[in-house]
Design an enzyme around this catalytic site. Structure first.
Site, PDB file in Angstrom:
ATOM      1  CB  CYS A 145      -0.891   0.358   1.542  1.00  0.00           C
ATOM      2  SG  CYS A 145      -1.856   1.163   1.858  1.00  0.00           S
ATOM      3  CB  CYS A 178      -2.881   3.957  -5.606  1.00  0.00           C
ATOM      4  SG  CYS A 178      -4.163   3.060  -4.312  1.00  0.00           S
TER       5      CYS A 178
HETATM    6  N1  DGL Z   1      -4.151   0.837  -1.985  1.00  0.00           N
HETATM    7  C1  DGL Z   1      -3.200   1.885  -1.662  1.00  0.00           C
HETATM    8  C2  DGL Z   1      -2.408   2.978  -1.672  1.00  0.00           C
HETATM    9  O1  DGL Z   1      -1.748   1.937  -2.509  1.00  0.00           O
HETATM   10  C3  DGL Z   1      -4.777   2.825  -0.218  1.00  0.00           C
HETATM   11  C4  DGL Z   1      -5.840   2.434  -0.588  1.00  0.00           C
HETATM   12  C5  DGL Z   1      -6.598   3.394  -0.166  1.00  0.00           C
HETATM   13  O2  DGL Z   1      -7.341   4.330   0.209  1.00  0.00           O
HETATM   14  O3  DGL Z   1      -7.042   3.345   0.832  1.00  0.00           O
HETATM   15  O4  DGL Z   1      -2.349   3.633  -1.521  1.00  0.00           O
END
Ligand code: DGL
Length: 264
Positions: A75, A189
């Site tokens: 993430c 993301c």
């Molecule tokens: N998957 C997360 C990232 O890579 C973000 C998702 C969220 O906003 O919770 O930033």
């Protein structure tokens, strides 16, 4: 190191599956626990303090319960905010996910490239540092697109998501001054590559999309080189939210050979 000791992949939702896909290709025998902080989703609209507290607290408890050989924070939002803190408190290898600004800066021919991530990621000093180090002489335009996280989650639940839906969330990037010169976009993301077909349909063949999933999987492979793996026990995924909600993602997890969904 026990051969069945898992690699723990952590995300707020399904975004980490983009990293898991690459990991399966590189290390098909590696046992994996996928952890989704669904009760905390979305991270992109939260404060730094809240994200840091959640991520450090949850990963500490998960490390105690599952004894992973390595944790990957799959993430960008959590990594750009809390990676250093997690490394300070846990004594095991932690792999983070950082925006792929370096390869994108090398790829752009117009010298103008875009950075798409959550609103929280867009304002991180970590991102400023990457830009200073790797994008000298180039123009980097940022756009926070929290709505894409929701669309990626919906898509993996089997809901219809169109190229138009995706374009609505991203058009602000291209409407900025010099936005029409963008030829390369960093998907900063882990949820966003799940929407790559819709992004391509919306923005056409002239825009290249770059993300870090392969590099992250390679980093995990490097750090576990020489270790033995045994996947005899089926992999599972855990959620911090309600199980019935998580089970709506069953078909998506099945594609990554995870059919056991549990509550953390
Ligand atoms: N998957 C997360 C990232 O890579 C973000 C998702 C969220 O906003 O919770 O930033």
């Amino acid at each position: 190191m026990h051969a069945s000791s898992p690699i723990l992949l952590f995300d707020s939702g399904v975004g980490g599956l983009t990293v898991l896909g690459e990991l399966r290709t590189l290390l098909p025998e590696a046992p994996v626990i996928y952890a989704a902080d669904m009760a905390g989703l979305p991270y992109g609209a939260k404060s730094e303090a809240e994200i840091a507290a959640r991520v450090c607290g949850l990963l500490g408890r998960m490390a105690e319960r599952y004894h992973p050989r390595l944790i990957c924070i799959a993430c960008n939002t959590a990594s750009t905010i809390a990676l250093a803190m997690v490394r300070d408190v846990l004594e095991l290898p932690i792999v983070g996910t950082v925006p792929a600004i370096k390869p994108a800066a090398a790829l752009t021919e117009t010298g103008v490239f875009g950075l798409l991530g959550t609103e929280a990621t867009m304002r991180q000093p970590y991102v400023d540092e990457l830009q200073k180090e790797f994008a000298v002489g180039k123009r980097l335009l940022r756009h926070g697109a929290n709505g894409l996280v929701e669309l990626a989650e919906a898509k993996l639940r089997g809901e219809t998501v169109t190229a138009d839906d995706v374009a609505q969330e991203v058009k602000g990037l291209f409407l900025q001054h010099h936005g029409n010169e963008i030829d390369t976009v960093v998907l900063a993301c882990t949820h966003f590559p799940l929407l790559e077909p819709e992004l391509r349909e919306a923005f056409g063949p002239d825009i290249s999309f770059v993300h870090g999933s392969k590099g992250i999987a390679q980093r995990i492979a490097t750090l576990t080189k020489g270790q033995t793996f045994n996947r005899d026990a089926p992999d599972f995924a855990v959620t911090t939210g309600p199980l019935d909600d998580f089970e709506r993602l069953k078909a998506a997890f099945d594609l990554y050979a995870i059919s056991d969904l549990r509550v953390f």
